[in-house]
Design a protein around this motif. Sequence first.
Motif, PDB file in Angstrom:
ATOM      1  N   TYR A   4      39.509  50.713  45.650  1.00 56.07           N
ATOM      2  CA  TYR A   4      40.115  49.668  46.344  1.00 56.07           C
ATOM      3  C   TYR A   4      40.757  49.087  45.094  1.00 56.07           C
ATOM      4  N   VAL A   5      42.214  48.813  45.381  1.00 59.35           N
ATOM      5  CA  VAL A   5      42.888  48.202  44.212  1.00 59.35           C
ATOM      6  C   VAL A   5      43.332  46.675  44.420  1.00 59.35           C
ATOM      7  N   THR A   6      42.945  45.845  43.569  1.00 56.46           N
ATOM      8  CA  THR A   6      43.325  44.431  43.861  1.00 56.46           C
ATOM      9  C   THR A   6      43.570  43.759  42.649  1.00 56.46           C
ATOM     10  N   HIS A   7      44.329  42.435  42.830  1.00 53.95           N
ATOM     11  CA  HIS A   7      44.188  41.436  41.435  1.00 53.95           C
ATOM     12  C   HIS A   7      43.490  40.350  41.880  1.00 53.95           C
ATOM     13  N   ASP A   8      42.791  40.259  43.039  1.00 47.44           N
ATOM     14  CA  ASP A   8      42.136  39.187  43.533  1.00 47.44           C
ATOM     15  C   ASP A   8      40.653  39.170  42.882  1.00 47.44           C
ATOM     16  N   GLN A   9      40.441  38.510  41.862  1.00 46.10           N
ATOM     17  CA  GLN A   9      39.059  38.384  41.388  1.00 46.10           C
ATOM     18  C   GLN A   9      37.655  38.143  42.456  1.00 46.10           C
ATOM     19  N   VAL A  10      38.114  37.410  43.183  1.00 44.67           N
ATOM     20  CA  VAL A  10      36.972  36.851  44.460  1.00 44.67           C
ATOM     21  C   VAL A  10      36.894  38.358  45.143  1.00 44.67           C
ATOM     22  N   GLU A  11      38.076  38.437  45.594  1.00 41.59           N
ATOM     23  CA  GLU A  11      37.810  39.953  46.403  1.00 41.59           C
ATOM     24  C   GLU A  11      37.190  41.118  45.793  1.00 41.59           C
ATOM     25  N   ALA A  12      37.371  41.224  44.682  1.00 42.88           N
ATOM     26  CA  ALA A  12      36.835  42.024  43.949  1.00 42.88           C
ATOM     27  C   ALA A  12      35.272  42.176  43.733  1.00 42.88           C
ATOM     28  N   MET A  13      34.924  40.780  43.464  1.00 37.07           N
ATOM     29  CA  MET A  13      33.333  40.461  43.253  1.00 37.07           C
ATOM     30  C   MET A  13      32.809  40.564  44.662  1.00 37.07           C
ATOM     31  N   ALA A  14      33.534  40.119  45.738  1.00 35.79           N
ATOM     32  CA  ALA A  14      32.861  40.217  46.860  1.00 35.79           C
ATOM     33  C   ALA A  14      32.802  41.635  47.679  1.00 35.79           C
ATOM     34  N   MET A  15      33.660  42.455  47.331  1.00 34.71           N
ATOM     35  CA  MET A  15      33.735  43.709  47.802  1.00 34.71           C
ATOM     36  C   MET A  15      33.051  44.906  47.055  1.00 34.71           C
ATOM     37  N   GLY A  16      33.176  44.838  45.858  1.00 33.93           N
ATOM     38  CA  GLY A  16      32.831  46.064  44.887  1.00 33.93           C
ATOM     39  C   GLY A  16      31.533  46.204  44.695  1.00 33.93           C
ATOM     40  N   ASP A  17      30.886  47.676  44.557  1.00 30.77           N
ATOM     41  CA  ASP A  17      29.715  47.985  44.102  1.00 30.77           C
ATOM     42  C   ASP A  17      29.955  47.799  42.653  1.00 30.77           C
ATOM     43  N   ARG A  18      30.939  48.202  42.166  1.00 27.35           N
ATOM     44  CA  ARG A  18      31.256  48.199  40.545  1.00 27.35           C
ATOM     45  C   ARG A  18      32.809  47.800  40.475  1.00 27.35           C
ATOM     46  N   VAL A  19      32.957  47.067  39.525  1.00 25.51           N
ATOM     47  CA  VAL A  19      34.473  46.653  39.379  1.00 25.51           C
ATOM     48  C   VAL A  19      34.898  47.193  38.081  1.00 25.51           C
ATOM     49  N   MET A  20      36.209  47.782  38.044  1.00 25.51           N
ATOM     50  CA  MET A  20      36.777  48.150  36.773  1.00 25.51           C
ATOM     51  C   MET A  20      37.908  47.585  36.399  1.00 25.51           C
ATOM     52  N   VAL A  21      37.986  46.982  35.112  1.00 25.68           N
ATOM     53  CA  VAL A  21      39.413  46.026  34.789  1.00 25.68           C
ATOM     54  C   VAL A  21      40.336  46.971  34.425  1.00 25.68           C
ATOM     55  N   LEU A  22      41.334  47.008  34.928  1.00 24.00           N
ATOM     56  CA  LEU A  22      42.662  47.658  34.114  1.00 24.00           C
ATOM     57  C   LEU A  22      43.623  46.736  33.737  1.00 24.00           C
ATOM     58  N   ASN A  23      43.824  46.686  32.337  1.00 24.77           N
ATOM     59  CA  ASN A  23      44.783  45.650  31.922  1.00 24.77           C
ATOM     60  C   ASN A  23      45.669  46.466  31.078  1.00 24.77           C
ATOM     61  N   LYS A  24      46.930  46.220  31.115  1.00 23.94           N
ATOM     62  CA  LYS A  24      48.090  46.999  30.359  1.00 23.94           C
ATOM     63  C   LYS A  24      47.726  48.302  29.945  1.00 23.94           C
ATOM     64  N   GLY A  25      47.220  48.999  31.001  1.00 23.61           N
ATOM     65  CA  GLY A  25      46.938  50.351  31.285  1.00 23.61           C
ATOM     66  C   GLY A  25      45.863  50.985  30.630  1.00 23.61           C
ATOM     67  N   VAL A  26      44.918  50.137  30.166  1.00 28.30           N
ATOM     68  CA  VAL A  26      43.862  50.378  29.549  1.00 28.30           C
ATOM     69  C   VAL A  26      42.706  49.862  30.525  1.00 28.30           C
ATOM     70  N   GLY A  27      41.607  50.900  30.758  1.00 32.42           N
ATOM     71  CA  GLY A  27      40.616  50.577  31.820  1.00 32.42           C
ATOM     72  C   GLY A  27      39.351  50.088  30.845  1.00 32.42           C
ATOM     73  N   SER A  28      38.534  49.174  31.606  1.00 32.78           N
ATOM     74  CA  SER A  28      37.245  48.893  30.845  1.00 32.78           C
ATOM     75  C   SER A  28      36.367  49.627  31.613  1.00 32.78           C
ATOM     76  N   PRO A  29      35.226  49.633  31.040  1.00 34.55           N
ATOM     77  CA  PRO A  29      34.032  50.415  31.855  1.00 34.55           C
ATOM     78  C   PRO A  29      33.776  49.830  33.145  1.00 34.55           C
ATOM     79  N   ALA A  30      33.458  50.528  34.228  1.00 38.13           N
ATOM     80  CA  ALA A  30      33.381  50.030  35.464  1.00 38.13           C
ATOM     81  C   ALA A  30      31.806  49.470  35.418  1.00 38.13           C
ATOM     82  N   ARG A  31      31.679  48.276  35.970  1.00 38.38           N
ATOM     83  CA  ARG A  31      30.226  47.608  35.705  1.00 38.38           C
ATOM     84  C   ARG A  31      30.095  47.059  37.254  1.00 38.38           C
ATOM     85  N   HIS A  32      28.972  46.704  37.350  1.00 42.60           N
ATOM     86  CA  HIS A  32      28.438  46.229  38.491  1.00 42.60           C
ATOM     87  C   HIS A  32      29.202  44.962  38.934  1.00 42.60           C
TER      88      HIS A  32
END
Lengths: 179, 57
Positions: free
Chosen positions: A142-170
């Motif tokens: 699921y793709v979003t820029h909404d942090q609240v939505e990401a926290m509410a929906m995801g089992d894990r969240v992966m932050v993608l910033n300036k083309g670089v992804g951070s490790p997906a975390r719970h």
Amino acid sequence: MIAGLETPTSGEILIGGQVVNALSPRERRIAMVFQSYALYPHLSVYKNIAFPLKAQNVNKELHKQKVEWAAVSPGHRRAPSIASRVNFPAVSVNASRSPRHRSRTRGLPPRRTPLQPRRQASCLRSRRARAFHRRVGTTTIYVTHDQVEAMAMGDRVMVLNKGVGSPARHSHRGLRQPG
Amino acid sequence: MEMTGRGPMAVVETRDLTKVFKEGQLGAVNNVNLETREGEFLVFLGPQAPEKRLSCG
């Protein structure tokens, strides 16, 4: 790139353990929903859900069962635009009559605030999407820029910033320690 | 970047996924590695829409 609409410059995409870089979107057998849903406005919600099954020649009885099972709202016989108004009336009405808004307008007739209904609709959509995912159990990205939505929906969240992804975390740790 | 998922099997996986539009410029997506497990709900979060959309699209 995962769905196959864009071609990667380098790297591999694997679905079910198989490299799919050379496969067309159709051959990858995954589904993608656009941000604006891209529904057919002239078809009812029911027919919108049924259309891909019809295209795959699924027999009528089976696709009726599947659509009835998937339809999350009672308005699925209506056109998508009407169904969404029917399903979300509380959102706009509640927002326009919120005590906070009333006190600001000091007795003026209730007016719709653009931000609040949108926020409430987004929360409602997140909850519905999450509940639907629990029922279906399909692997979802699921793709979003909404942090609240990401926290509410995801089992894990992966932050993608300036083309670089951070490790997906719970999701409960994802935003505190994105790196 | 290494990401470890839960559960028994990776359903969608990317290995050093990169998309560069103009040679010599920084890629829109750079060496992204991800792994989603069966039944998982993974969220891509970020300020810029195109890179996230690009990764999925």
